[in-house]
Design a protein around this motif. Structure first.
Motif, short mmCIF file in Angstrom:
data_model
loop_
_atom_site.label_atom_id
_atom_site.label_comp_id
_atom_site.label_asym_id
_atom_site.label_seq_id
_atom_site.Cartn_x
_atom_site.Cartn_y
_atom_site.Cartn_z
N TRP A 51 1.05 -1.41 -0.01
CA TRP A 51 -0.36 -0.14 0.24
C TRP A 51 0.95 1.43 -0.22
O TRP A 51 2.15 0.59 0.36
N VAL A 59 0.24 5.75 0.81
CA VAL A 59 0.17 6.17 1.57
C VAL A 59 -0.45 7.77 0.26
O VAL A 59 0.71 8.44 0.12
N VAL A 60 -1.30 7.79 0.06
CA VAL A 60 -1.77 9.50 -1.00
C VAL A 60 -2.16 10.47 -0.16
O VAL A 60 -2.97 10.57 0.34
N LYS A 61 -1.39 11.33 -1.21
CA LYS A 61 -2.06 12.73 -0.03
C LYS A 61 -2.99 13.32 -1.65
O LYS A 61 -1.63 13.86 -2.72
N ASP A 62 -4.46 14.23 -0.73
CA ASP A 62 -5.27 14.87 -2.51
C ASP A 62 -4.36 16.71 -2.47
O ASP A 62 -4.08 16.63 -1.90
N THR A 112 -5.16 9.28 2.69
CA THR A 112 -5.35 8.10 2.05
C THR A 112 -4.73 6.72 1.80
O THR A 112 -3.47 6.97 1.67
N VAL A 113 -5.17 5.24 2.09
CA VAL A 113 -3.64 4.46 2.47
C VAL A 113 -4.50 3.66 1.02
O VAL A 113 -5.60 3.21 0.96
N GLU A 114 -3.85 3.16 -0.27
CA GLU A 114 -4.11 2.69 -1.45
C GLU A 114 -3.38 1.69 -2.18
O GLU A 114 -1.50 2.05 -1.37
N PRO A 115 -3.83 0.94 -2.05
CA PRO A 115 -3.26 -0.38 -2.73
C PRO A 115 -2.20 0.68 -3.96
O PRO A 115 -2.84 0.68 -5.04
N THR A 116 -1.01 -0.47 -4.23
CA THR A 116 0.22 0.13 -5.47
C THR A 116 0.92 -1.29 -5.93
O THR A 116 1.38 -2.11 -4.65
N TRP A 151 -2.84 3.94 9.63
CA TRP A 151 -3.28 2.83 9.20
C TRP A 151 -2.88 1.25 9.75
O TRP A 151 -3.39 0.47 9.70
#
Length: 296
Positions: free
Chosen positions: A73, A75-78, A85-89, A137
């Motif tokens: 995963w 951590v993605v910052k808008d 948010t924490v997204e699969p990668t 998370w």
């Protein structure tokens, strides 16, 4: 003066217990595990069934010294709202640091489940809020062991990190955190609710030490060590970052054979199995002498 009430704080949704009122031992049963004798992992304990999360720069997939990564995963910052948010990668590792840590864990606990949360970018760049989001998370996912070979010197993050470390401690998520490489204040390794690690210079790669003086608790092999790096290769490097995953791997091995051990039991196991700790009877005083601990 203590506050009156029922002894809990349900209004905060935390279920905190301040005292036992109207309840006895039979109302709070705790299944326990005494752990391995002398704190040493059993030969059959290889980390199987233990979920370890590396909060770092990601992990290079298919590295021969890392093996399978069970989940990755980031951590993605808008860019507009700043929301995290924490997204699969599938992006792997950005600088090699996380791959090195993952490889040391794999070498120490070969059968553990290995997961990754990327909080660092290229050239080891990162921010405290992204680190906080990734660690939070990982704690919420209730991983058994979290390897954090990172820290922040920004004191504004210290209270929130402290609360998060305590939450992990009581939820039986063990955070193994690297001490800073220089004598500066940084977090969360300074908190007692985590297992803090520095490096030693001994040649034995299977040796760890207990530190009887603050602030770091344990020393692991982390000086001039061979570690996996980007491109399927290895490098030699030095740092507390690389001693930390060795201790995290030891925790995984102990938990694979004794899954109900708590964080403080794991600390005790590391203490008892440290090469410089010699358990034995207390030395007797000279003939005719007495020793009263209350007067010392």
């Amino acid at each position: 003066m203590g506050a009156t009430g029922t002894g809990t704080a349900p209004e905060r949704g935390l279920g905190l217990t301040w005292s036992l009122r109207g309840r006895g031992p039979e109302d709070v049963p705790v299944p326990a595990d005494p752990g391995p004798p002398g704190g040493r992992p059993e030969p059959r304990a290889t980390g199987r069934g233990v979920r370890v999360c590396v909060v770092d720069s990601g992990v290079e997939r298919d590295h021969p010294l890392v093996g399978p990564v069970d989940g990755s995963w980031v951590v993605v910052k808008d860019g507009e709202s700043g929301a995290l948010t924490v997204e699969p990668t599938t992006t792997g590792d950005t600088c090699g640091h996380g791959t090195a840590c993952a490889g040391i864990i794999r070498r120490t606990a070969p059968d553990c489940e290995l997961h990754s949360v990327r909080v660092l970018g290229e050239r080891f760049s990162g921010t405290g809020d992204v680190l906080m989001a990734g660690l939070r998370w990982a704690v919420e996912q209730r991983f058994d062991v979290v390897n954090l070979s990172l820290s922040t010197t920004r004191t504004r993050f210290a209270p929130e990190l402290h609360e998060l470390a305590d939450r992990a401690y009581f939820a039986r998520t063990v955070i193994v955190a690297s001490a800073h490489n220089t004598p500066v204040e940084s977090f969360p390794w300074r908190f007692a609710s985590v297992i803090s690690v520095g490096s030693h210079q001994e040649d034995d790669p299977e040796l760890h030490l207990y530190n009887p003086r603050p602030p770091v608790e344990f020393f692991g092999p982390g000086q001039n060590v061979s570690v996996p790096w980007l491109g399927g290769r290895t490098i030699r490097t030095t740092g507390n970052s690389f001693a930390t995953p060795y201790v995290a791997g030891l925790c995984a091995r102990v938990l694979s054979a004794h899954p109900r051990m708590t964080a403080f039991q794991l600390k005790n196991a590391l203490y008892l199995s440290a090469a410089n700790v010699h358990a034995g009877p207390r030395p007797s005083t000279a003939a005719g002498d007495t020793c009263d601990d209350s007067e010392n």
